[in-house]
Write a protein that holds these residues in place. Structure first.
Motif, short mmCIF file in Angstrom:
data_model
loop_
_atom_site.label_atom_id
_atom_site.label_comp_id
_atom_site.label_asym_id
_atom_site.label_seq_id
_atom_site.Cartn_x
_atom_site.Cartn_y
_atom_site.Cartn_z
N ILE A 90 0.49 -1.33 -0.07
CA ILE A 90 0.10 0.35 -0.13
C ILE A 90 0.05 1.26 0.14
O ILE A 90 0.41 2.06 -0.81
N SER A 91 2.06 1.25 0.90
CA SER A 91 2.66 2.23 1.01
C SER A 91 3.39 2.70 -0.62
O SER A 91 4.02 3.87 -0.97
N ILE A 92 4.31 1.60 -1.37
CA ILE A 92 4.46 1.36 -2.37
C ILE A 92 3.28 2.37 -3.50
O ILE A 92 4.03 3.40 -4.51
N LEU A 93 2.36 1.88 -3.12
CA LEU A 93 1.05 2.52 -4.32
C LEU A 93 0.96 3.77 -3.95
O LEU A 93 0.65 4.71 -5.05
N VAL A 94 0.82 4.20 -2.96
CA VAL A 94 0.36 5.04 -2.36
C VAL A 94 2.04 6.52 -2.74
O VAL A 94 1.73 7.37 -4.35
N PHE A 95 3.14 6.00 -2.84
CA PHE A 95 4.17 6.91 -3.48
C PHE A 95 4.40 6.34 -4.39
O PHE A 95 4.76 7.83 -5.37
N LEU A 96 3.28 5.93 -5.08
CA LEU A 96 4.05 5.88 -6.89
C LEU A 96 2.52 6.96 -7.63
O LEU A 96 2.84 7.59 -8.75
N ALA A 97 1.72 6.79 -7.04
CA ALA A 97 0.35 7.74 -7.60
C ALA A 97 0.87 9.03 -6.63
O ALA A 97 0.50 10.28 -7.73
N GLY A 98 1.86 9.39 -5.89
CA GLY A 98 2.38 11.23 -5.58
C GLY A 98 3.62 11.19 -7.01
O GLY A 98 3.27 11.83 -6.90
N SER A 99 4.23 10.04 -7.27
CA SER A 99 5.51 10.30 -7.79
C SER A 99 4.61 10.63 -9.66
O SER A 99 4.81 11.86 -9.90
N ALA A 100 3.91 9.80 -9.99
CA ALA A 100 2.40 10.13 -11.08
C ALA A 100 2.38 11.34 -10.34
O ALA A 100 2.21 12.25 -12.17
N ALA A 101 1.40 11.94 -9.91
CA ALA A 101 0.55 13.36 -10.32
C ALA A 101 1.53 14.75 -10.01
O ALA A 101 2.32 15.45 -10.56
N CYS A 102 3.07 14.39 -9.09
CA CYS A 102 4.33 15.02 -8.79
C CYS A 102 4.43 15.76 -10.36
O CYS A 102 4.97 16.47 -10.92
N GLY A 103 4.27 14.54 -11.63
CA GLY A 103 5.28 14.54 -12.70
C GLY A 103 4.32 15.33 -13.78
O GLY A 103 4.62 15.84 -14.53
N LEU A 104 3.36 14.78 -13.40
CA LEU A 104 2.25 15.95 -14.07
C LEU A 104 1.98 17.09 -13.51
O LEU A 104 0.58 18.07 -14.04
N ALA A 105 2.53 17.89 -12.29
CA ALA A 105 2.09 19.02 -11.46
C ALA A 105 2.11 19.95 -12.98
O ALA A 105 2.57 20.68 -13.33
N GLN A 106 0.88 21.53 -12.10
CA GLN A 106 1.09 22.11 -13.47
C GLN A 106 1.54 23.39 -13.05
O GLN A 106 1.80 24.28 -13.89
N THR A 107 1.59 23.57 -11.19
CA THR A 107 1.30 24.85 -10.60
C THR A 107 2.16 24.17 -9.69
O THR A 107 2.48 23.10 -9.10
N MET A 108 3.25 25.51 -8.67
CA MET A 108 4.29 24.89 -7.44
C MET A 108 3.13 24.37 -6.30
O MET A 108 3.60 23.29 -5.95
N THR A 109 1.92 25.07 -6.02
CA THR A 109 1.00 24.80 -5.18
C THR A 109 0.56 23.34 -5.42
O THR A 109 0.62 22.26 -4.54
N GLN A 110 0.80 22.55 -6.94
CA GLN A 110 -0.30 21.54 -6.73
C GLN A 110 0.88 20.49 -6.30
O GLN A 110 1.02 19.29 -5.91
N LEU A 111 2.34 20.84 -7.17
CA LEU A 111 3.55 19.83 -6.97
C LEU A 111 3.30 19.78 -5.74
O LEU A 111 4.04 18.78 -5.21
#
Length: 474
Positions: A90-111
């Protein structure tokens, strides 16, 4: 207390998961958790140029670290309750979800927000692997694998900046986050198939009150040490409020834990003398060992007038000291079963090197020797304390024990940074007269280094009460 019971489930653990693939994959998990902060730091200038938010960029790292430190003890206890394999995945999946979202971030607040999610996942990676190794192997056997953690740390420290630079220059800064995805997917698949651990009860009680209070307390400590004297004045309402929270929240947490049926940090653990001493010495080690690292960098550049590249070379000596000493000490502990004197020698070296740092006229050559000794001090206690805590822990408490010990070191680090920062600011009138004068910085940093000595000696005295209980082979 040490659990010596042998059951079919435990025997299955000893026979089934000792495949090279499972253990190697666990080391990859540790590598991912350690690599992330190193690789992202290199890409930050490019991220700021793309997303803006120069006034908030520090939270890309700070949010990640605070979220991770708050999650560590919670993951440790959840592993005890619901099974370490399940919690790790579960922790790996949360980490990967966060990694994917960071890679798609469009603003500093989102990142920043996505980095917090990624940090929540990262908090479960190292502590879950630590607990799984503790469950897969006896304390004596597990000592060998603790040495691998040290080598993994060294590999991540060396590869992080280089890999981050390459990905940023050849592809895009987003790939410093997205690179986690293919590796993480492979890790999940291998662990799902190859890792076999005893099942835990499907139903267990979660100490929700304890989780909330502990998380709030850790966040308060981290925010206080991050903001006090920098973002906000020491006498500002926000800092005063956080300081009150740092006292009130732990007190409420202790009360809640005494009443909980299955607490996050069981109070009975502190009835074990070894565990209590490990927590105390780990706190001191974090306070003086990691809490002072930023000031060592300032010392090299402002006092010794070394350039950034030269400082990097000299700091490499410290890192090598940590990695090599930690690896060799765990190998020897595995052979002898004795961890007794490693934390004590560590505290002696912390005090000695702090005295050397405070010596006027230290040149680059002696600075390298001092930093090497400082790294040796850190390497002597990092794994020895963890092994001592595991040695006397019952199997069902491994996660809570390791999580609490890790949390203690992290809190010590946070408070150490704040304490030494306060000492530095006490010399601001001197520094303000000529902020480029190395002598002014030397005077301020000398006070910091001198303050390390009595704190390290307190850790030394506490470590002398650590019992020498031979690592169990069962």
């Amino acid at each position: 207390m040490i659990s010596r019971s042998s059951t079919p489930a435990v025997d299955a653990v000893r026979a089934e998961p000792r495949s090279a693939g499972a253990v190697a994959t666990l080391m990859v998990v540790v590598f991912l958790s350690l690599l992330d902060s190193q690789i992202v730091a290199t890409a930050l200038p490019r991220i700021i140029g793309d997303l803006g938010g120069l006034d908030r960029f520090a939270w890309v790292t700070t949010g990640y670290l605070i979220a991770g430190s708050a999650a560590v003890p919670v993951y440790g206890k959840l592993g005890d309750l619901f099974g370490r394999k399940r919690v790790l995945l579960i922790s790996i999946l949360v980490f990967l979800a966060g990694s994917a979202a960071c890679g798609l971030a469009q603003t500093m607040t989102q990142l920043i927000a996505f980095r917090v999610v990624q940090g929540i996942g990262s908090g479960g990676l190292f502590i879950s692997v630590l607990a799984i190794i503790g469950e897969m192997f006896t304390p004596r056997e597990g000592a060998r694998y603790h040495g691998w953690f040290s080598l993994t740390f060294g590999a991540a420290s060396l590869a992080g900046p280089t890999l981050g630079g390459l990905l940023t220059d050849l592809a895009d800064w987003r790939w410093v986050f997205l690179v986690n995805l293919p590796i993480g997917v492979i890790v999940v698949l291998v662990l799902a198939v190859r890792l076999r651990l005893p099942a835990r009860p499907e139903k267990a009680r979660i100490d929700h009150t304890g989780v909330i209070l502990l998380t709030a307390a850790i966040v308060a400590v981290n925010l206080l040490t991050t903001w006090a004297g920098t973002a906000y004045a020491w006498n500002s309402p926000i800092i005063i409020g956080l300081a009150v929270g740092c006292v009130l929240l732990p007190a409420l947490f202790v009360i809640a834990e005494r009443r909980a049926s299955d607490p996050v940090v069981p109070p009975r653990l502190f009835g074990d003398r070894t565990f209590t001493i490990v927590v105390a010495v780990g706190f001191v080690a974090g306070f003086v060992g990691l809490g002072i690292v930023n000031y060592l960098v300032l010392w090299l550049q402002a006092v010794l007038s070394l350039g950034i590249q030269q400082s990097g070379y000299v700091l490499t000596a410290m890192m090598l000291g940590v990695v090599v000493t930690s690896y060799l000490s765990t190998r020897r502990i595995a052979r002898t079963g004795s961890y007794r004197w490693y934390p004590t020698v560590s505290m002696i070296l912390f005090a000695v090197t702090a005295a050397l740092f405070a010596t006027a006229g230290t040149g680059p050559a002696l600075a390298t020797v001092c930093l090497l000794l400082f790294g040796v001090a850190g390497g002597l206690n990092s794994q020895a304390l963890s092994l001592a805590a595991r040695n006397t822990a019952a199997r069902d408490d491994i996660g809570a024990v390791q999580g609490t010990a890790t949390m203690s070191r992290q809190i010590g680090t946070a408070l150490g940074v704040s304490f030494f920062g306060a000492l530095m600011t006490s010399r601001i009138p001197v520094l303000a007269e000529d902020s480029t004068d190395p002598a002014a910085y030397a005077d301020a940093l000398r006070l910091v280094f001198i303050a390390v000595i009595p704190i390290a000696l307190i850790g030394l005295v506490i470590s002398l009460f650590l019992d020498d209980i031979t690592l169990s082979r069962s």
